[in-house]
Design a protein around this motif. Sequence first.
Motif, PDB file in Angstrom:
ATOM      1  N   ARG A 120       0.642  -1.186  -0.007  1.00 40.06           N
ATOM      2  CA  ARG A 120       0.152  -0.119   0.208  1.00 40.06           C
ATOM      3  C   ARG A 120       1.314   1.217  -0.080  1.00 40.06           C
ATOM      4  O   ARG A 120       1.576   1.025   0.890  1.00 40.06           O
ATOM      5  N   VAL A 121       0.682   2.416  -0.528  1.00 38.91           N
ATOM      6  CA  VAL A 121       0.968   4.146  -0.902  1.00 38.91           C
ATOM      7  C   VAL A 121       0.093   4.429  -0.004  1.00 38.91           C
ATOM      8  O   VAL A 121      -1.303   4.295  -0.479  1.00 38.91           O
ATOM      9  N   VAL A 122       0.601   5.219   0.963  1.00 40.54           N
ATOM     10  CA  VAL A 122      -0.086   6.380   1.084  1.00 40.54           C
ATOM     11  C   VAL A 122       0.432   7.617   1.427  1.00 40.54           C
ATOM     12  O   VAL A 122       0.972   8.053   1.986  1.00 40.54           O
ATOM     13  N   VAL A 123      -0.245   8.733   1.504  1.00 43.82           N
ATOM     14  CA  VAL A 123       0.133  10.108   1.278  1.00 43.82           C
ATOM     15  C   VAL A 123      -0.373  11.076   2.642  1.00 43.82           C
ATOM     16  O   VAL A 123      -0.877  10.892   3.140  1.00 43.82           O
ATOM     17  N   LEU A 124       1.453  11.205   2.659  1.00 42.50           N
ATOM     18  CA  LEU A 124       1.110  12.292   3.870  1.00 42.50           C
ATOM     19  C   LEU A 124       1.685  13.505   3.381  1.00 42.50           C
ATOM     20  O   LEU A 124       3.125  13.203   2.690  1.00 42.50           O
ATOM     21  N   PRO A 125       1.558  14.555   4.382  1.00 40.83           N
ATOM     22  CA  PRO A 125       2.468  15.384   4.243  1.00 40.83           C
ATOM     23  C   PRO A 125       4.374  15.351   4.307  1.00 40.83           C
ATOM     24  O   PRO A 125       4.419  14.688   5.940  1.00 40.83           O
ATOM     25  N   PHE A 126       5.355  16.087   3.380  1.00 45.58           N
ATOM     26  CA  PHE A 126       6.347  15.231   3.626  1.00 45.58           C
ATOM     27  C   PHE A 126       7.322  15.472   5.531  1.00 45.58           C
ATOM     28  O   PHE A 126       7.805  14.368   5.517  1.00 45.58           O
ATOM     29  N   HIS A 127       6.748  16.237   6.068  1.00 44.48           N
ATOM     30  CA  HIS A 127       6.889  16.225   7.358  1.00 44.48           C
ATOM     31  C   HIS A 127       7.255  15.551   8.719  1.00 44.48           C
ATOM     32  O   HIS A 127       7.280  14.941   9.472  1.00 44.48           O
ATOM     33  N   GLU A 128       5.767  14.561   8.042  1.00 45.40           N
ATOM     34  CA  GLU A 128       4.768  13.368   8.566  1.00 45.40           C
ATOM     35  C   GLU A 128       5.434  12.327   8.481  1.00 45.40           C
ATOM     36  O   GLU A 128       5.179  11.571   8.814  1.00 45.40           O
ATOM     37  N   ILE A 129       6.606  11.717   7.648  1.00 40.14           N
ATOM     38  CA  ILE A 129       6.575  10.828   6.633  1.00 40.14           C
ATOM     39  C   ILE A 129       7.845  10.175   7.518  1.00 40.14           C
ATOM     40  O   ILE A 129       7.867   8.543   8.084  1.00 40.14           O
ATOM     41  N   MET A 130       8.654  10.936   8.528  1.00 40.95           N
ATOM     42  CA  MET A 130      10.545   9.632   9.199  1.00 40.95           C
ATOM     43  C   MET A 130       9.058   9.721  10.409  1.00 40.95           C
ATOM     44  O   MET A 130       9.906   8.920  10.770  1.00 40.95           O
ATOM     45  N   PRO A 131       8.153  10.738  10.624  1.00 45.59           N
ATOM     46  CA  PRO A 131       8.337  10.241  12.197  1.00 45.59           C
ATOM     47  C   PRO A 131       6.778   8.644  12.193  1.00 45.59           C
ATOM     48  O   PRO A 131       7.419   8.317  13.318  1.00 45.59           O
ATOM     49  N   ALA A 132       6.115   8.848  11.335  1.00 48.45           N
ATOM     50  CA  ALA A 132       5.418   7.414  10.892  1.00 48.45           C
ATOM     51  C   ALA A 132       6.318   6.531  10.658  1.00 48.45           C
ATOM     52  O   ALA A 132       5.921   5.352  10.797  1.00 48.45           O
ATOM     53  N   VAL A 133       7.485   6.992   9.859  1.00 50.01           N
ATOM     54  CA  VAL A 133       8.635   5.033  10.386  1.00 50.01           C
ATOM     55  C   VAL A 133       9.485   5.376  10.739  1.00 50.01           C
ATOM     56  O   VAL A 133       9.054   3.524  11.505  1.00 50.01           O
TER      57      VAL A 133
END
Length: 281
Positions: A127-140
């Motif tokens: 699955r590919v999910v779209v997040l604001p770029f500044h939220e991506i590293m915390p999500a990972v």
Amino acid sequence: MTGTTRIAYSPCPNDTFVFHAWAHGLVPGAPELDVTFADIDVTNDLAERGELDVLKVSYAVLPWILDEYALLPCGGALGRGCGPLVLAREPGTDLSGRTVAVPSERSTAYLLFRLWAARAVPGGVGRVVVLPFHEIMPAVRDGRVDAGLVIHEARFTYASYGLHSLADMGEHWEAKTGLPIPLGAIVAKRSLGGPALRRLADAARASVRAAWADPSASGAYVRAHAQEMSPEVTARHIGLYVNDFTEDLGAEGYEAVRTLLAEAAAQDLVPQVSAESLTFP
């Protein structure tokens, strides 16, 4: 061209550095700007809906908007050593069937990722999910997604999140093509007419030159929108993404754009784009 020009660009240091002079009325003869700050997923969507006069968008969205918008030959982000990164919590993570966060499905980063993954992830991601770029590293980091495709200053800060780089889309692109990587473009509505478009391009180029002539002038503006970025990272960000291609795409810049869109079209990832549609009026 009269009245105020409605423009949208990101709060990232490269954009605020480039547009500071113009946005603050420091470019003689340039039209007044009404600025909207928005991340790339928002500006791409605004362009597809035909909203605003001038926008910073992903090069990857051009095939869907070139009927209405013209590519300006300056003001954007294109270069070497500045490609998006694929990050994960563990080195060597297999992305087959995994969930990957991306900054926009129309982003150049995601287009480059799809070109790379077609060879590097034979089983395909999940699955590919779209997040604001500044939220991506915390999500990972927090395990909400298995991997993330990051842009901008993340290449300087991902280690502080305990993350590892699986692949550099820029390195892959440059090794394959020998060309710089096209990231963000400045576009303006064709309906404004040729003279107005040339005036906008002149204003963008003059703003870039003003930023270089007095880098400290934009300091407060850049810091106010830098999303808690450290001064060191801010400076590295500007140094990487604002370069000669920002002042003028030139022959090599245009060749990079044409090559990216042609390869993507050949793999049915974007509609085909004619060379004429990329030509500045």
